[in-house]
Structures are given as structure tokens and as C-alpha cells.
Scaffold this active site. Structure first.
Site, mmCIF file in Angstrom:
data_model
loop_
_atom_site.group_PDB
_atom_site.id
_atom_site.type_symbol
_atom_site.label_atom_id
_atom_site.label_comp_id
_atom_site.label_asym_id
_atom_site.label_seq_id
_atom_site.Cartn_x
_atom_site.Cartn_y
_atom_site.Cartn_z
ATOM 1 N N GLY A 66 0.880 -1.292 0.034
ATOM 2 C CA GLY A 66 -0.034 -0.056 0.154
ATOM 3 C C GLY A 66 0.809 1.333 0.128
ATOM 4 O O GLY A 66 2.078 1.233 0.030
ATOM 5 N N GLU A 86 3.697 13.525 -6.404
ATOM 6 C CA GLU A 86 3.427 13.042 -7.759
ATOM 7 C C GLU A 86 3.742 11.846 -8.095
ATOM 8 O O GLU A 86 2.830 11.141 -8.538
ATOM 9 C CB GLU A 86 4.053 14.048 -8.573
ATOM 10 C CG GLU A 86 3.960 13.792 -10.042
ATOM 11 C CD GLU A 86 2.807 14.424 -10.790
ATOM 12 O OE1 GLU A 86 2.356 14.035 -12.043
ATOM 13 O OE2 GLU A 86 2.133 15.469 -10.042
ATOM 14 N N ASN A 120 10.308 17.903 -2.467
ATOM 15 C CA ASN A 120 11.105 17.293 -3.421
ATOM 16 C C ASN A 120 12.862 17.764 -3.187
ATOM 17 O O ASN A 120 13.675 16.795 -3.339
ATOM 18 C CB ASN A 120 10.998 17.780 -4.892
ATOM 19 C CG ASN A 120 9.962 17.093 -5.503
ATOM 20 O OD1 ASN A 120 9.730 16.122 -5.842
ATOM 21 N ND2 ASN A 120 8.588 17.810 -5.491
#
Length: 285
Positions: A66, A86, A120
Site C-alpha cells: 500500500g 506526484e 522534493n
């Protein structure tokens, strides 16, 4: 119209995400399980290149275990817009999972870009050109100084300014960085190349697998050919010092003379770069 709570969305406790959320409360944020179909992508996403191998590995991991870490979203009239995560969202879609853990934040456009950039950067997920574009957007669209951007992403001002300078490179060079064929160090070295020699040095670097130091040397030789001088000293100690000062300042530095008498020449190519070098020389004071 206010959205009614969905009984399918189970509220659980998120862990380890407060460091990624500027201004977050000391208490860890709660998150929801949101249908993947309700989340759309965002134009604020700074990351554009994704390794097929990494994505494939993540898809397999999600099928087995998961999604272990929540994405960050903001509410919209049509559902939710992705802020950060993303790659996790794409992998969840590919894995065919129905819901995904998500932290819901009422971010503005600027806050959304900042949050995506911080996550990020901390994960080292962005290449140098993606970083440069994100920093540039924060400066151009939201009037943030390089110092303010540096404070938000945990970098120093010189690093941010040097990264933004990469956007001055030709499109072919920037694409090579995005594709992973050229390192950020090589790209920074190419910034000092004479305009007429830059692409030739770039192509030689790719073809011959040149080191960053070799690229720097070619750029310096190209400059000497472009601007010949009647006299030129070959003191290896001063040459080494020039190289070190150029790397430290992120611009071209030349020493004219000897250790006893001479001058330093520091090049800059914009008002912003002039201010950056002044800050560097005066310690930001």
C-alpha cells in the site's frame, strides 16, 4: 457548496511529515483516505521527469504494502489538487488502488509551490534544471528574493542563485541535465564558457566523458583564445587559486599579476548576480 464528509475516508494519524510543511503546528497533522479518482495533478508541480524504473518499483511496492506515506493535496470545487507526492499518486494509479492517504491543506498558489518544492528538495528528487525553474518561479511569480527562497528550502543564498543561473544555458545543455546525461557540476562549469565555444565544449564533454575539471579547463582555454593577451603567466599555484575562487563564487575569477602585486577580476553578467557577489564578499551584511 460545502463538501459533506465521506464515511469512506478514515481519519488516521500521519507521522514524520511536519518537517515538510512550513509553518506546520507542532502536533502532527491528521490525514484522510481519499479516492485516487478525486485527485488531479497540478501545474505547481516542480518535478517533471520520472524514472520508469523507479516508478515501476514503487508500483510493485504499493501493490504489496500500500501507500505508506500520505500525499499532500488542497481542496478544489471539483475535488482535490495535488500539492506534493506526484510519484506516489502516479504509482497508486498504476497499481489500481482505490484510495490514498492524503493530508489536506488550504494552500495558496505560492504555498502550494513552496510545499512541493520543499518536499522534493528534501527527498533530492529534483534535477538541477527543475530546481532552477522552481526557484525562478518563486522569484518571478511571487516576488521572493533568493534569500527568502533559500530560507524556505533550507539552502544558502549562493546555492539558490547559482542554480537559477543554469537557466541561461542553451536548451540542449539543459535537456542533457534533465535526462541525466550531464551533471549539474558540468552544467555550472559550462556557464563560464565563451558563447561561441559553449556548445562545442558541451558536445565534447558528452562524447569523451570529460570530468568537471576538464570542462572547466576547456572553458578557460576557450576564453583565452577568444581574448588573446600579449602576456600571460603560467603560475600553477595562482591558476589553482583562480579555479577554487571561481567554483566558490559561481562565476569567473581571474588573478592578474603575482602574489606580490596585481589585481582580482570577478565577472558578473546581471544586476542580480552583482548583488549576489556583493553579499558573498561582505558576508550578507
Amino acid at each position: 457548496m460545502e463538501r459533506k464528509p465521506d464515511p469512506m475516508k478514515k481519519r488516521v494519524l500521519g507521522r514524520g511529515l511536519s518537517a515538510l510543511l512550513p509553518g506546520a503546528a507542532e502536533r502532527e497533522p491528521d490525514f484522510l483516505r481519499i479516492p485516487v479518482s478525486e485527485i488531479r495533478g497540478s501545474g505547481q508541480q516542480p518535478r517533471r521527469s520520472f524514472s520508469p524504473e523507479e516508478l515501476r518499483d514503487l508500483v510493485e511496492s504499493i501493490r504489496e504494502k500500500g501507500v505508506l506515506q500520505p500525499v499532500i493535496v488542497r481542496p478544489t470545487a471539483a475535488g482535490y489538487e495535488l500539492v506534493a507526492g506526484e510519484r506516489r499518486l502516479r504509482a497508486a494509479q498504476a497499481a489500481g488502488v482505490g484510495t490514498i492517504p492524503a493530508i489536506v491543506k488550504k494552500y495558496s498558489d505560492r504555498e502550494s509551490l513552496e510545499a512541493a518544492l520543499v518536499e522534493n528538495v528534501q527527498r533530492a528528487d529534483l534535477n538541477a534544471i527543475e530546481l532552477a525553474e522552481a526557484y525562478h518561479r518563486l522569484a518571478a511569480e511571487f516576488s521572493l528574493s533568493h534569500e527568502e527562497i533559500a530560507r524556505r528550502v533550507g539552502k544558502d543564498r549562493v546555492t539558490v542563485a547559482n542554480t537559477v543561473r543554469l537557466l541561461k544555458l542553451p536548451a540542449a545543455v539543459k535537456q542533457a541535465v534533465v535526462d541525466g546525461r550531464l551533471s549539474a557540476g558540468h552544467a555550472r562549469a559550462l556557464l563560464s564558457a565563451p558563447a561561441g565555444r559553449l556548445l562545442a565544449i558541451f558536445e565534447a564533454a558528452l562524447r569523451k566523458g570529460l570530468s568537471v575539471r576538464e570542462v572547466e579547463r576547456l572553458c578557460q582555454e576557450g576564453e583565452r583564445k577568444a581574448t588573446p593577451r600579449k602576456q600571460h603567466r603560467h603560475d600553477p599555484h595562482l591558476k589553482d587559486l583562480e579555479d577554487r575562487l571561481s567554483r566558490r563564487g559561481g562565476t569567473r575569477v581571474r588573478i592578474r599579476g603575482t602574489p606580490k602585486k596585481g589585481r582580482f577580476e570577478v565577472s558578473y553578467f546581471s544586476e542580480e548576480e552583482f548583488e549576489r557577489l556583493c553579499d558573498l564578499l561582505f558576508g550578507g551584511k
